[in-house]
Design a protein around this motif. Sequence first.
Motif, PDB file in Angstrom:
ATOM      1  N   LEU A 169     -12.812   5.449  -2.432  1.00 19.53           N
ATOM      2  CA  LEU A 169     -12.005   4.248  -1.849  1.00 19.53           C
ATOM      3  C   LEU A 169     -12.495   3.106  -2.275  1.00 19.53           C
ATOM      4  O   LEU A 169     -13.629   2.789  -2.241  1.00 19.53           O
ATOM      5  CB  LEU A 169     -12.885   4.150  -0.452  1.00 19.53           C
ATOM      6  CG  LEU A 169     -11.980   2.647   0.393  1.00 19.53           C
ATOM      7  CD1 LEU A 169     -10.732   2.652   0.651  1.00 19.53           C
ATOM      8  CD2 LEU A 169     -13.202   3.036   1.609  1.00 19.53           C
TER       9      LEU A 169
ATOM     10  N   GLY B 248      -6.668  -2.608  -4.471  1.00 16.34           N
ATOM     11  CA  GLY B 248      -7.402  -1.687  -3.841  1.00 16.34           C
ATOM     12  C   GLY B 248      -7.295  -0.427  -4.284  1.00 16.34           C
ATOM     13  O   GLY B 248      -6.179  -0.103  -4.861  1.00 16.34           O
TER      14      GLY B 248
ATOM     15  N   GLN C  24      -6.341   0.284   6.135  1.00 19.42           N
ATOM     16  CA  GLN C  24      -5.016  -0.173   5.493  1.00 19.42           C
ATOM     17  C   GLN C  24      -5.124   1.124   4.522  1.00 19.42           C
ATOM     18  O   GLN C  24      -4.101   1.800   4.422  1.00 19.42           O
ATOM     19  CB  GLN C  24      -4.407  -1.009   5.255  1.00 19.42           C
ATOM     20  CG  GLN C  24      -4.850  -2.529   6.295  1.00 19.42           C
ATOM     21  CD  GLN C  24      -3.456  -3.827   5.598  1.00 19.42           C
ATOM     22  OE1 GLN C  24      -2.955  -3.584   5.386  1.00 19.42           O
ATOM     23  NE2 GLN C  24      -4.467  -4.922   5.754  1.00 19.42           N
ATOM     24  N   ILE C  25      -5.816   0.856   3.959  1.00 14.05           N
ATOM     25  CA  ILE C  25      -5.903   1.693   2.436  1.00 14.05           C
ATOM     26  C   ILE C  25      -6.855   3.355   3.007  1.00 14.05           C
ATOM     27  O   ILE C  25      -5.849   4.419   2.871  1.00 14.05           O
ATOM     28  CB  ILE C  25      -6.964   2.249   1.312  1.00 14.05           C
ATOM     29  CG1 ILE C  25      -6.264   0.585   0.543  1.00 14.05           C
ATOM     30  CG2 ILE C  25      -7.014   2.229   0.491  1.00 14.05           C
ATOM     31  CD1 ILE C  25      -7.107  -0.434  -0.412  1.00 14.05           C
ATOM     32  N   LYS C  26      -7.426   3.164   3.737  1.00 15.73           N
ATOM     33  CA  LYS C  26      -8.388   4.567   4.391  1.00 15.73           C
ATOM     34  C   LYS C  26      -6.997   5.073   5.307  1.00 15.73           C
ATOM     35  O   LYS C  26      -6.788   6.650   5.518  1.00 15.73           O
ATOM     36  CB  LYS C  26      -9.018   4.280   5.564  1.00 15.73           C
ATOM     37  CG  LYS C  26     -10.638   4.808   4.663  1.00 15.73           C
ATOM     38  CD  LYS C  26     -10.703   6.317   4.529  1.00 15.73           C
ATOM     39  CE  LYS C  26     -11.965   6.574   3.979  1.00 15.73           C
ATOM     40  NZ  LYS C  26     -12.376   8.172   3.959  1.00 15.73           N
TER      41      LYS C  26
ATOM     42  N   ALA D 283      -4.070   0.106  -3.630  1.00 18.44           N
ATOM     43  CA  ALA D 283      -2.619  -1.339  -2.599  1.00 18.44           C
ATOM     44  C   ALA D 283      -2.930  -2.775  -4.316  1.00 18.44           C
ATOM     45  O   ALA D 283      -3.821  -2.817  -4.661  1.00 18.44           O
ATOM     46  CB  ALA D 283      -4.000  -1.640  -2.038  1.00 18.44           C
TER      47      ALA D 283
ATOM     48  N   GLU E  65      -3.728   5.168   4.823  1.00 16.89           N
ATOM     49  CA  GLU E  65      -2.521   5.634   3.783  1.00 16.89           C
ATOM     50  C   GLU E  65      -2.499   7.029   3.610  1.00 16.89           C
ATOM     51  O   GLU E  65      -2.230   7.646   3.812  1.00 16.89           O
ATOM     52  CB  GLU E  65      -2.044   4.340   3.357  1.00 16.89           C
ATOM     53  CG  GLU E  65      -1.497   3.414   3.863  1.00 16.89           C
ATOM     54  CD  GLU E  65       0.153   4.045   4.664  1.00 16.89           C
ATOM     55  OE1 GLU E  65       0.305   4.395   3.927  1.00 16.89           O
ATOM     56  OE2 GLU E  65       0.123   3.787   6.102  1.00 16.89           O
TER      57      GLU E  65
ATOM     58  N   VAL F 247      -3.611   7.122  -2.886  1.00 19.13           N
ATOM     59  CA  VAL F 247      -2.862   5.463  -2.916  1.00 19.13           C
ATOM     60  C   VAL F 247      -3.662   4.111  -3.476  1.00 19.13           C
ATOM     61  O   VAL F 247      -4.663   4.209  -3.702  1.00 19.13           O
ATOM     62  CB  VAL F 247      -3.330   5.665  -1.337  1.00 19.13           C
ATOM     63  CG1 VAL F 247      -2.527   4.056  -0.720  1.00 19.13           C
ATOM     64  CG2 VAL F 247      -2.576   6.625  -0.329  1.00 19.13           C
TER      65      VAL F 247
ATOM     66  N   VAL G 156     -11.759  -1.249  -3.159  1.00  8.21           N
ATOM     67  CA  VAL G 156     -11.153  -2.346  -3.387  1.00  8.21           C
ATOM     68  C   VAL G 156     -11.343  -3.566  -3.517  1.00  8.21           C
ATOM     69  O   VAL G 156     -12.939  -3.886  -3.642  1.00  8.21           O
ATOM     70  CB  VAL G 156     -11.453  -3.925  -1.533  1.00  8.21           C
ATOM     71  CG1 VAL G 156     -10.647  -4.513  -1.779  1.00  8.21           C
ATOM     72  CG2 VAL G 156     -10.371  -2.087  -0.559  1.00  8.21           C
TER      73      VAL G 156
ATOM     74  N   ILE H 174       0.928  -0.916   0.057  1.00 12.61           N
ATOM     75  CA  ILE H 174       0.373  -0.202   0.034  1.00 12.61           C
ATOM     76  C   ILE H 174       0.550   1.557   0.127  1.00 12.61           C
ATOM     77  O   ILE H 174       1.640   1.128   0.472  1.00 12.61           O
ATOM     78  CB  ILE H 174      -0.713   0.138   1.520  1.00 12.61           C
ATOM     79  CG1 ILE H 174      -1.415  -1.813   1.272  1.00 12.61           C
ATOM     80  CG2 ILE H 174      -1.750   1.326   1.288  1.00 12.61           C
ATOM     81  CD1 ILE H 174      -1.952  -1.832   2.669  1.00 12.61           C
TER      82      ILE H 174
ATOM     83  N   CYS I  85      -8.013   4.537  -3.412  1.00 14.33           N
ATOM     84  CA  CYS I  85      -8.904   5.730  -3.207  1.00 14.33           C
ATOM     85  C   CYS I  85      -7.315   7.140  -3.597  1.00 14.33           C
ATOM     86  O   CYS I  85      -6.170   7.318  -3.364  1.00 14.33           O
ATOM     87  CB  CYS I  85      -8.383   5.716  -1.292  1.00 14.33           C
ATOM     88  SG  CYS I  85      -9.436   6.277  -1.004  1.00 14.33           S
TER      89      CYS I  85
END
Length: 225
Positions: A84, A66, A98-100, A57, A102, A55, A86, A8, A68
């Motif tokens: 966002l 994923g 995790q993405i949120k 993933a 970052e 970001v 996935v 990520i 965002c």
Amino acid sequence: MENHSFIIRPATEKDSDYAETITLEMEESAKARGTGIAKRSPEYIKTKMKEGKAVIATTKKGEWAGFCYIEAWGHGKFVANSGLIVAPQFRKFGLASQIKSEIFKLSHTKFPESKIFGLTTGAAVMKINSGLGYIPVSYSDLTDDEEFWKGCNSCVNVEILKSKARQNCLCTAMLYDPSKKAKVQDVALREDFKKNIKLFERWTRLKKYVMLNIKKTKDKTFGLF
């Protein structure tokens, strides 16, 4: 459940090949939920990647997992972490959270004094936001930037938004203000939500029920049925 390891990181122009896949998945996900989102083109996503305002993933093998991105409004006074998404095969692994996290960090880096907000119909996203320090707010607490609200025109629920004079809709507004310390009651509310996602799910179901029934009633009044 199979274990997956994800990379990520901030997206770059080199990730442009994923743009079309990302936008298609955003659209399909919205359809599956029966809600609308502001549609974004692959070109728009590529621009966010090029600007370093996203970001992404991936798996270690390079498979997209994923995404965002960041949008700034009102001359940078407000920032939204949007889009966002996935990939279906990688859901239920905690990747969205995790993405949120970052994209939240990246937003702080690029816009340290900006208020960070979001509009969402997803209970899971609301729970993630709550864990990051967001609190539910009214639409009037968000940006008044017309360009932001124009993005709602492609949403299937835009007529509800217009009928409410842009003060409410199916989406729940959440805001993080770095300049203010959270009130005691806000902290308590956030902790309650963090403990039980069912509270978010009940809220989204209730809001959808109320909003859609109001729309049906108005449509019948004007003879649209």
